[in-house]
Design a protein around this motif. Structure first.
Motif, PDB file in Angstrom:
ATOM      1  N   LEU A 106       0.791   8.997  -8.909  1.00  0.00           N
ATOM      2  CA  LEU A 106      -0.354   8.239  -9.419  1.00  0.00           C
ATOM      3  C   LEU A 106      -0.075   7.680 -10.812  1.00  0.00           C
ATOM      4  CD1 LEU A 106      -3.229  10.591  -8.212  1.00  0.00           C
ATOM      5  CD2 LEU A 106      -2.775   8.273  -7.385  1.00  0.00           C
ATOM      6  N   TYR A 107       0.671   8.422 -11.601  1.00  0.00           N
ATOM      7  CA  TYR A 107       1.055   7.960 -12.943  1.00  0.00           C
ATOM      8  C   TYR A 107       1.901   6.680 -12.850  1.00  0.00           C
ATOM      9  CZ  TYR A 107       3.444   8.244 -17.534  1.00  0.00           C
ATOM     10  OH  TYR A 107       3.968   7.986 -18.772  1.00  0.00           O
ATOM     11  N   LEU A 108       2.890   6.692 -11.963  1.00  0.00           N
ATOM     12  CA  LEU A 108       3.708   5.490 -11.768  1.00  0.00           C
ATOM     13  C   LEU A 108       2.852   4.324 -11.282  1.00  0.00           C
ATOM     14  CD1 LEU A 108       6.982   6.837 -10.070  1.00  0.00           C
ATOM     15  CD2 LEU A 108       6.607   6.250 -12.466  1.00  0.00           C
ATOM     16  N   ALA A 109       1.932   4.603 -10.358  1.00  0.00           N
ATOM     17  CA  ALA A 109       1.055   3.554  -9.832  1.00  0.00           C
ATOM     18  C   ALA A 109       0.190   2.960 -10.929  1.00  0.00           C
ATOM     19  CB  ALA A 109       0.184   4.117  -8.704  1.00  0.00           C
ATOM     20  N   ARG A 110      -0.337   3.819 -11.795  1.00  0.00           N
ATOM     21  CA  ARG A 110      -1.185   3.322 -12.880  1.00  0.00           C
ATOM     22  C   ARG A 110      -0.398   2.451 -13.853  1.00  0.00           C
ATOM     23  NH1 ARG A 110      -3.229   7.046 -17.707  1.00  0.00           N
ATOM     24  NH2 ARG A 110      -1.075   6.547 -18.294  1.00  0.00           N
ATOM     25  N   GLU A 111       0.836   2.852 -14.161  1.00  0.00           N
ATOM     26  CA  GLU A 111       1.645   2.063 -15.084  1.00  0.00           C
ATOM     27  C   GLU A 111       2.031   0.726 -14.469  1.00  0.00           C
ATOM     28  OE1 GLU A 111       2.271   3.194 -18.438  1.00  0.00           O
ATOM     29  OE2 GLU A 111       0.559   4.214 -17.502  1.00  0.00           O
ATOM     30  N   LEU A 112       2.177   0.708 -13.149  1.00  0.00           N
ATOM     31  CA  LEU A 112       2.512  -0.543 -12.453  1.00  0.00           C
ATOM     32  C   LEU A 112       1.294  -1.445 -12.335  1.00  0.00           C
ATOM     33  CD1 LEU A 112       4.935  -1.910 -11.016  1.00  0.00           C
ATOM     34  CD2 LEU A 112       4.137  -0.849  -8.891  1.00  0.00           C
ATOM     35  N   TYR A 113       0.140  -0.822 -12.018  1.00  0.00           N
ATOM     36  CA  TYR A 113      -1.108  -1.576 -11.832  1.00  0.00           C
ATOM     37  C   TYR A 113      -2.233  -0.908 -12.621  1.00  0.00           C
ATOM     38  CZ  TYR A 113       1.556  -3.526  -7.944  1.00  0.00           C
ATOM     39  OH  TYR A 113       2.522  -4.134  -7.191  1.00  0.00           O
ATOM     40  N   PRO A 114      -2.325  -1.178 -13.924  1.00  0.00           N
ATOM     41  CA  PRO A 114      -3.346  -0.537 -14.777  1.00  0.00           C
ATOM     42  C   PRO A 114      -4.778  -0.787 -14.317  1.00  0.00           C
ATOM     43  CG  PRO A 114      -1.690  -1.669 -16.111  1.00  0.00           C
ATOM     44  CD  PRO A 114      -1.455  -2.085 -14.697  1.00  0.00           C
ATOM     45  N   LYS A 115      -5.005  -1.873 -13.593  1.00  0.00           N
ATOM     46  CA  LYS A 115      -6.354  -2.196 -13.123  1.00  0.00           C
ATOM     47  C   LYS A 115      -6.536  -1.865 -11.639  1.00  0.00           C
ATOM     48  CE  LYS A 115      -7.067  -5.837 -16.567  1.00  0.00           C
ATOM     49  NZ  LYS A 115      -7.423  -7.264 -16.798  1.00  0.00           N
ATOM     50  N   GLY A 116      -5.640  -1.055 -11.093  1.00  0.00           N
ATOM     51  CA  GLY A 116      -5.698  -0.748  -9.672  1.00  0.00           C
ATOM     52  C   GLY A 116      -6.827   0.197  -9.302  1.00  0.00           C
ATOM     53  N   MET A 117      -7.256   0.120  -8.047  1.00  0.00           N
ATOM     54  CA  MET A 117      -8.270   1.020  -7.492  1.00  0.00           C
ATOM     55  C   MET A 117      -7.578   1.974  -6.526  1.00  0.00           C
ATOM     56  SD  MET A 117     -11.425   2.009  -7.281  1.00  0.00           S
ATOM     57  CE  MET A 117     -12.415   0.653  -7.948  1.00  0.00           C
ATOM     58  N   VAL A 118      -7.867   3.265  -6.669  1.00  0.00           N
ATOM     59  CA  VAL A 118      -7.247   4.274  -5.821  1.00  0.00           C
ATOM     60  C   VAL A 118      -8.141   4.569  -4.620  1.00  0.00           C
ATOM     61  CG1 VAL A 118      -6.278   6.598  -5.721  1.00  0.00           C
ATOM     62  CG2 VAL A 118      -6.173   5.291  -7.860  1.00  0.00           C
ATOM     63  N   TYR A 119      -7.541   4.602  -3.440  1.00  0.00           N
ATOM     64  CA  TYR A 119      -8.269   4.913  -2.204  1.00  0.00           C
ATOM     65  C   TYR A 119      -7.657   6.178  -1.603  1.00  0.00           C
ATOM     66  CZ  TYR A 119      -9.684   0.038  -2.715  1.00  0.00           C
ATOM     67  OH  TYR A 119     -10.162  -1.150  -3.214  1.00  0.00           O
ATOM     68  N   TYR A 120      -8.508   7.146  -1.267  1.00  0.00           N
ATOM     69  CA  TYR A 120      -8.041   8.396  -0.668  1.00  0.00           C
ATOM     70  C   TYR A 120      -9.146   8.949   0.200  1.00  0.00           C
ATOM     71  CZ  TYR A 120     -10.766  10.421  -4.515  1.00  0.00           C
ATOM     72  OH  TYR A 120     -11.771  10.743  -5.394  1.00  0.00           O
ATOM     73  N   SER A 121      -8.776   9.704   1.210  1.00  0.00           N
ATOM     74  CA  SER A 121      -9.775  10.187   2.168  1.00  0.00           C
ATOM     75  C   SER A 121     -10.477  11.438   1.669  1.00  0.00           C
ATOM     76  CB  SER A 121      -9.113  10.465   3.524  1.00  0.00           C
ATOM     77  OG  SER A 121      -8.551  11.763   3.546  1.00  0.00           O
ATOM     78  N   GLU A 122     -11.589  11.746   2.301  1.00  0.00           N
ATOM     79  CA  GLU A 122     -12.365  12.938   1.929  1.00  0.00           C
ATOM     80  C   GLU A 122     -11.622  14.230   2.254  1.00  0.00           C
ATOM     81  OE1 GLU A 122     -15.981  13.303   4.222  1.00  0.00           O
ATOM     82  OE2 GLU A 122     -15.139  12.044   5.809  1.00  0.00           O
ATOM     83  N   ALA A 123     -10.528  14.145   3.018  1.00  0.00           N
ATOM     84  CA  ALA A 123      -9.734  15.340   3.341  1.00  0.00           C
ATOM     85  C   ALA A 123      -8.566  15.526   2.381  1.00  0.00           C
ATOM     86  CB  ALA A 123      -9.198  15.237   4.773  1.00  0.00           C
ATOM     87  N   THR A 124      -8.487  14.684   1.377  1.00  0.00           N
ATOM     88  CA  THR A 124      -7.387  14.749   0.416  1.00  0.00           C
ATOM     89  C   THR A 124      -7.458  16.033  -0.412  1.00  0.00           C
ATOM     90  OG1 THR A 124      -7.267  12.344   0.287  1.00  0.00           O
ATOM     91  CG2 THR A 124      -6.331  13.555  -1.553  1.00  0.00           C
ATOM     92  N   HIS A 125      -6.296  16.532  -0.820  1.00  0.00           N
ATOM     93  CA  HIS A 125      -6.207  17.770  -1.594  1.00  0.00           C
ATOM     94  C   HIS A 125      -7.036  17.677  -2.872  1.00  0.00           C
ATOM     95  CE1 HIS A 125      -4.158  20.903  -4.086  1.00  0.00           C
ATOM     96  NE2 HIS A 125      -4.133  21.542  -2.929  1.00  0.00           N
ATOM     97  N   TYR A 126      -7.652  18.783  -3.251  1.00  0.00           N
ATOM     98  CA  TYR A 126      -8.560  18.793  -4.402  1.00  0.00           C
ATOM     99  C   TYR A 126      -7.881  18.373  -5.702  1.00  0.00           C
ATOM    100  CZ  TYR A 126      -6.374  23.305  -5.510  1.00  0.00           C
ATOM    101  OH  TYR A 126      -5.469  24.298  -5.808  1.00  0.00           O
TER     102      TYR A 126
END
Length: 376
Positions: A104-124
């Motif tokens: 997620l850190y790499l993703a944020r640095e690549l796309y600072p304005k990005g929106m993260v999508y994850y399912s309700e079953a994703t790890h806490y």
């Protein structure tokens, strides 16, 4: 050099803890931890302060470590996950949660304005990681088996098409071991003409063996992932929690900076890093190889199929996802959950048939479940 010596009461406390750990380890089935390892040949290394600080691929002024072994571990998984040739990098982490944080850190640095999508079953850990990184996120519904709802994902992305897309794909959810299909997610992004996206795959448990399944699930770099995190203490087994994260080197280069104090690059989450865990993983991978990992996977799958069969024979509606070693069933009585250390959620529990699980252990669990139900 003066050796550490414990008082008699403290030595007794230590022995008591050892007995407790031995007992609790013998009886658990509810958590994905392999316990069939033997790293006794590595005991001499516990006398030394192994610290792989900095980038494992860049030498450091601190030379007491296991960098060479760490590089080989990362290389093994880069190959297993079909990472792009000459464009991969990684390191041994403290566990899957750190690997997810790094992706997620790499993703944020690549796309600072990005929106993260994850399912309700994703790890806490993911919601915590998003909070730490100050990243916005949207939770997507799941299908009955725990897999992400692709229709809901597409509709939600469509409402935010002006933002870069960051996907946290589950390669084995916590409760049902459902795998999100990375190739199908890539198809959604292509259909919506999303130009900027990043996909991180959380393969904490099943990432280690998904490559050996037939048909092979769509989860790795060749299917569209930009980074993958796994746990090392789960399917492989380790006395110390650990993991591996593999990412595209071109993305890692965006966050790298030189640190003169250590003579290396600052490219990882932590500064000092445990140098013993890479040694455990290296030893296991060199001992097992691909064929050994596949054999472990086939055994676990066979035990999971056996567990479903035995539970169903006794009137307990158990099930599992295709290619999963996690067996799901209605909550058993509390004494059974305590004995076998079962995790529960929304009225369901599970056992995870790790490579150390045998038919005898499954039979013992089923008997205790049936006997307890007879008393309700």
């Amino acid at each position: 050099m003066k050796k550490y010596r414990l008082a008699a009461a403290d030595a007794a406390s230590l022995n008591e803890l050892l007995t407790q750990v031995q007992t609790q380890t013998r009886d658990f089935l509810g958590y994905p931890v392999s316990k069939d390892f033997d790293y006794s040949p590595l005991l001499p290394f516990l006398q030394y302060p192994l610290n792989n600080l900095g980038d494992p691929f860049v030498p450091s002024t601190y030379a007491v470590g296991s960098r060479e072994m760490e590089k080989q571990v990362v290389s093994f998984f880069a190959d297993l996950f079909r990472a792009p040739e000459n464009n991969w990098w990684g390191y041994v982490t403290n566990g899957g949660s750190e690997g997810n944080l790094y992706g997620l850190y790499l993703a944020r640095e690549l796309y600072p304005k990005g929106m993260v999508y994850y399912s309700e079953a994703t790890h806490y850990s993911v919601q915590k990681n998003l909070h730490l990184l100050n990243m916005p996120g949207i939770i997507i519904r799941t299908l009955p088996n725990g897999e992400i709802d692709y229709g809901d994902l597409e509709n939600t992305i469509c409402m935010n098409r002006h933002l870069p897309v960051i996907i946290l794909a589950n390669i084995g959810t916590t409760m049902t071991e459902a795998r999100d299909d990375v190739k199908r997610i890539m198809g959604i992004l292509k259909h919506l003409a999303i130009p900027h996206y990043y996909i991180h795959a959380d393969g904490a448990l099943s990432g280690c063996y998904s490559a050996f399944l037939e048909p092979r699930p769509a989860f790795d770099f060749a299917d569209g992932a930009d980074s993958i995190a796994i746990s090392g203490h789960k399917f492989i087994g380790s006395p110390i929690p650990c993991g591996v994260v593999v990412a595209k080197k071109s993305n890692r280069d965006r966050i790298a900076r030189s640190v003169s104090y250590i003579g290396s690059m600052d490219t990882t989450i932590t500064g000092s890093r445990n140098g013993h865990s890479p040694l455990f993983l290296w030893y296991a991978l060199k001992s097992l190889g691909r064929n050994g990992l596949k054999e472990r996977a086939m055994h676990s799958l066979a035990m999971a199929a056996y567990a479903v069969e035995r539970l169903n024979e006794n009137g307990i509606p158990a099930w599992r996802n295709p290619g999963a070693i996690t067996v799901v069933f209605p909550d058993p009585p509390a004494n059974v959950r305590r004995k076998w250390q079962l995790a529960s959620e929304s009225g369901c529990s599970h056992i995870i048939c790790m490579p150390n699980v045998s038919k005898e252990q499954v039979d013992e669990f089923v008997k205790s479940f049936v006997d307890a139900m007879a008393l309700v």
